[in-house]
Design a protein around this motif. Structure first.
Motif, PDB file in Angstrom:
ATOM      1  N   ALA A 184       8.548  11.614   7.027  1.00  0.00           N
ATOM      2  CA  ALA A 184       8.184  12.637   8.017  1.00  0.00           C
ATOM      3  C   ALA A 184       7.746  13.929   7.327  1.00  0.00           C
ATOM      4  N   PRO A 185       6.880  14.708   8.016  1.00  0.00           N
ATOM      5  CA  PRO A 185       6.452  14.523   9.399  1.00  0.00           C
ATOM      6  C   PRO A 185       5.188  13.684   9.578  1.00  0.00           C
ATOM      7  N   GLY A 186       4.334  13.583   8.564  1.00  0.00           N
ATOM      8  CA  GLY A 186       3.025  12.969   8.796  1.00  0.00           C
ATOM      9  C   GLY A 186       2.863  11.554   8.324  1.00  0.00           C
ATOM     10  N   GLY A 187       3.909  10.970   7.737  1.00  0.00           N
ATOM     11  CA  GLY A 187       3.772   9.635   7.177  1.00  0.00           C
ATOM     12  C   GLY A 187       3.433   9.693   5.696  1.00  0.00           C
ATOM     13  N   ALA A 188       3.212   8.532   5.111  1.00  0.00           N
ATOM     14  CA  ALA A 188       2.952   8.421   3.676  1.00  0.00           C
ATOM     15  C   ALA A 188       1.459   8.555   3.395  1.00  0.00           C
ATOM     16  N   ASP A 189       1.091   9.580   2.641  1.00  0.00           N
ATOM     17  CA  ASP A 189      -0.307   9.708   2.221  1.00  0.00           C
ATOM     18  C   ASP A 189      -0.674   8.598   1.243  1.00  0.00           C
ATOM     19  N   ILE A 190       0.297   8.201   0.409  1.00  0.00           N
ATOM     20  CA  ILE A 190       0.127   7.109  -0.546  1.00  0.00           C
ATOM     21  C   ILE A 190       1.253   6.107  -0.336  1.00  0.00           C
ATOM     22  N   VAL A 191       0.909   4.834  -0.207  1.00  0.00           N
ATOM     23  CA  VAL A 191       1.895   3.759  -0.317  1.00  0.00           C
ATOM     24  C   VAL A 191       1.644   3.068  -1.650  1.00  0.00           C
ATOM     25  N   TYR A 192       2.684   3.014  -2.479  1.00  0.00           N
ATOM     26  CA  TYR A 192       2.600   2.413  -3.806  1.00  0.00           C
ATOM     27  C   TYR A 192       3.387   1.109  -3.744  1.00  0.00           C
ATOM     28  N   ASP A 193       2.676  -0.008  -3.583  1.00  0.00           N
ATOM     29  CA  ASP A 193       3.321  -1.277  -3.253  1.00  0.00           C
ATOM     30  C   ASP A 193       3.342  -2.220  -4.449  1.00  0.00           C
ATOM     31  N   ILE A 194       4.515  -2.379  -5.034  1.00  0.00           N
ATOM     32  CA  ILE A 194       4.734  -3.315  -6.130  1.00  0.00           C
ATOM     33  C   ILE A 194       5.258  -4.645  -5.601  1.00  0.00           C
ATOM     34  N   VAL A 195       5.666  -4.693  -4.329  1.00  0.00           N
ATOM     35  CA  VAL A 195       6.489  -5.779  -3.807  1.00  0.00           C
ATOM     36  C   VAL A 195       5.704  -6.756  -2.935  1.00  0.00           C
ATOM     37  N   LYS A 199      -4.271   8.614 -10.148  1.00  0.00           N
ATOM     38  CA  LYS A 199      -5.388   9.517 -10.418  1.00  0.00           C
ATOM     39  C   LYS A 199      -6.740   8.808 -10.371  1.00  0.00           C
ATOM     40  N   GLY A 200      -6.764   7.511 -10.711  1.00  0.00           N
ATOM     41  CA  GLY A 200      -8.022   6.781 -10.700  1.00  0.00           C
ATOM     42  C   GLY A 200      -8.333   6.118  -9.375  1.00  0.00           C
ATOM     43  N   ARG A 201      -7.300   5.733  -8.611  1.00  0.00           N
ATOM     44  CA  ARG A 201      -7.512   4.998  -7.358  1.00  0.00           C
ATOM     45  C   ARG A 201      -6.949   5.724  -6.142  1.00  0.00           C
ATOM     46  N   GLY A 202      -5.937   6.573  -6.348  1.00  0.00           N
ATOM     47  CA  GLY A 202      -5.238   7.153  -5.208  1.00  0.00           C
ATOM     48  C   GLY A 202      -5.754   8.481  -4.717  1.00  0.00           C
ATOM     49  N   ASP A 203      -6.571   9.160  -5.516  1.00  0.00           N
ATOM     50  CA  ASP A 203      -7.080  10.491  -5.122  1.00  0.00           C
ATOM     51  C   ASP A 203      -5.948  11.406  -4.660  1.00  0.00           C
ATOM     52  N   ILE A 204      -4.865  11.436  -5.431  1.00  0.00           N
ATOM     53  CA  ILE A 204      -3.677  12.173  -5.003  1.00  0.00           C
ATOM     54  C   ILE A 204      -3.904  13.677  -5.057  1.00  0.00           C
ATOM     55  N   LYS A 205      -3.110  14.375  -4.245  1.00  0.00           N
ATOM     56  CA  LYS A 205      -3.142  15.837  -4.199  1.00  0.00           C
ATOM     57  C   LYS A 205      -1.704  16.361  -4.186  1.00  0.00           C
ATOM     58  N   PRO A 206      -1.443  17.490  -4.843  1.00  0.00           N
ATOM     59  CA  PRO A 206      -0.107  18.081  -4.789  1.00  0.00           C
ATOM     60  C   PRO A 206       0.305  18.335  -3.346  1.00  0.00           C
ATOM     61  N   GLY A 207       1.572  18.082  -3.055  1.00  0.00           N
ATOM     62  CA  GLY A 207       2.093  18.281  -1.713  1.00  0.00           C
ATOM     63  C   GLY A 207       2.029  17.054  -0.837  1.00  0.00           C
ATOM     64  N   GLU A 208       1.341  15.997  -1.285  1.00  0.00           N
ATOM     65  CA  GLU A 208       1.286  14.770  -0.489  1.00  0.00           C
ATOM     66  C   GLU A 208       2.591  13.988  -0.630  1.00  0.00           C
ATOM     67  N   THR A 209       2.774  13.027   0.289  1.00  0.00           N
ATOM     68  CA  THR A 209       3.967  12.186   0.297  1.00  0.00           C
ATOM     69  C   THR A 209       3.608  10.780  -0.143  1.00  0.00           C
ATOM     70  N   MET A 210       4.414  10.219  -1.045  1.00  0.00           N
ATOM     71  CA  MET A 210       4.203   8.855  -1.526  1.00  0.00           C
ATOM     72  C   MET A 210       5.429   8.000  -1.250  1.00  0.00           C
ATOM     73  N   LEU A 211       5.217   6.833  -0.669  1.00  0.00           N
ATOM     74  CA  LEU A 211       6.247   5.826  -0.466  1.00  0.00           C
ATOM     75  C   LEU A 211       6.103   4.768  -1.558  1.00  0.00           C
ATOM     76  N   VAL A 212       7.168   4.544  -2.331  1.00  0.00           N
ATOM     77  CA  VAL A 212       7.158   3.573  -3.425  1.00  0.00           C
ATOM     78  C   VAL A 212       8.056   2.404  -3.050  1.00  0.00           C
ATOM     79  N   LEU A 213       7.486   1.210  -2.955  1.00  0.00           N
ATOM     80  CA  LEU A 213       8.273   0.001  -2.707  1.00  0.00           C
ATOM     81  C   LEU A 213       8.691  -0.610  -4.045  1.00  0.00           C
ATOM     82  N   GLY A 214       9.898  -1.161  -4.105  1.00  0.00           N
ATOM     83  CA  GLY A 214      10.384  -1.700  -5.376  1.00  0.00           C
ATOM     84  C   GLY A 214      10.566  -0.609  -6.406  1.00  0.00           C
ATOM     85  N   ALA A 215      11.137   0.508  -5.983  1.00  0.00           N
ATOM     86  CA  ALA A 215      11.107   1.725  -6.791  1.00  0.00           C
ATOM     87  C   ALA A 215      12.056   1.713  -7.980  1.00  0.00           C
ATOM     88  N   ALA A 216      13.007   0.772  -8.052  1.00  0.00           N
ATOM     89  CA  ALA A 216      14.009   0.819  -9.120  1.00  0.00           C
ATOM     90  C   ALA A 216      13.581   0.099 -10.387  1.00  0.00           C
TER      91      ALA A 216
END
Length: 332
Positions: free
Chosen positions: A213-224, A132-149
């Motif tokens: 898919a289809p448009g790629g990741a709107d947000i990449v959340y990279d912990i790794v 919310k402070g850095r990602g400017d996220i919006k409902p319906g967007e796609t997020m890829l989370v690395l190191g998700a576990a």
């Protein structure tokens, strides 16, 4: 009282369980009798002098904790002995008692265990600030989370879903894949251990693109970081936002031509500095987390607990990337 402390630069095996004097609260402080202390990746770094902050030795690692107030210092009016609290301390949490500035305390909600309370601030605090402070996220967007576990990754899955996003989780094993599915991930990509050659990197980028898919990741959340970063960047959507959280696999070198081709941003996320610089905004985010916790939309997942005398094992388990969700040290 007992404290698990570092006396010299080194790994978890160098920590010693010491008998030390109990702290007394200075002006504006309280002393908390610690009940639980969550282990986070900064704990693996701070004992090796690889973190942004380098406390004077000897000190106990452990940056987020829960417990009961034992005593209050001069000028403290909002807290009293017996209050159940959670705190973000930077270090010192792997002790039976710790002095904490009153501004670093939050009430532990009724019905929330000490273990879950100790697992909330750093992971979920980092993620809500990131999204919310850095990602400017919006409902319906796609997020890829690395190191998700891990603990931070699970917080990203849960908050992403709470905020109406599609979440793609990247993990390193089938066991972790099931764990993140149970946490709410919509799609899962299981990747191998780096380093990757050019063909392997291209193959991983393809897996990320297919899952996002289809448009790629709107947000990449990279912990790794490491060799996983470039494939993730290649899967980002037009005007996507790449959030840099941490580097458990090493600090990557990113091909900046990709940012031009995707018209995307790479944005750093340093929650600790944000919390210190903008405490009111941080407090508002934490209040929102409490609301989400009460509504059952987030749930810190503690997979294993250790007693204080085995706290070094807990840090080593996280350092070896064997953790699922949160690991917590309890004080008996």
């Amino acid at each position: 009282m007992k404290a698990l402390r570092t006396h010299a630069v080194g790994g978890p095996d160098t920590l010693t369980l010491d008998e030390v004097d109990a702290p007394t609260p200075a002006k504006g402080q309280v002393v908390v009798r610690v009940k639980a202390c969550a282990i986070n990746f900064p704990d693996t770094l701070i004992i090796r002098d690889m973190y942004q902050f380098k406390p004077e030795r000897p000190f106990a690692p452990g940056g987020e904790l829960s417990g009961v107030i034992e005593a209050v210092g001069e000028g403290v009016t909002d807290w009293k002995a017996g209050d159940r609290v959670i705190a973000s301390t930077g270090n010192g949490g792997l002790s039976e008692m710790v002095a904490v500035d009153q501004g670093r305390l939050y009430p532990l909600p009724e019905g929330v265990s000490f273990e879950a309370g100790a697992s909330l601030l750093m992971t979920y605090g980092t993620t809500i600030y990131a999204l919310k402070g850095r990602g400017d996220i919006k409902p319906g967007e796609t997020m890829l989370v690395l190191g998700a576990a891990g603990g931070v990754g699970i917080s990203a899955i849960e908050l992403g879903k709470a905020f109406g996003m599609k979440v793609v989780a990247g993990v390193s094993s089938d066991d972790k894949a099931q764990f993140v599915r149970d946490a709410g991930a919509d799609e899962v990509v299981v990747y191998g251990r780096g380093p990757f050659d050019k063909a392997q990197s291209k193959e991983l980028a393809g897996k990320f693109k297919d899952a996002c898919a289809p448009g790629g990741a709107d947000i990449v959340y990279d912990i790794v970081g490491g060799d996983y970063a470039e494939p993730a960047l290649r899967s980002i959507a037009w005007e996507g936002r790449y959030l840099v959280i941490g580097f458990t696999a090493g600090i990557p070198k990113m091909p900046l031509n990709l940012t031009l081709l995707k018209s995307c941003d790479i944005r750093g996320v340093f929650w600790g500095a944000f919390a210190a610089r903008e405490p009111q905004k941080n407090a508002a985010f934490i209040a929102e987390l409490f609301d989400l916790l009460k509504a059952g939309k987030i749930n810190p997942r503690v997979s294993e607990t250790f007693p204080l005398e085995r706290g070094a094992e807990a840090i080593a388990m996280l350092e070896d990337r064997k953790a699922l969700g949160k690991i917590v040290v309890t004080m008996g």
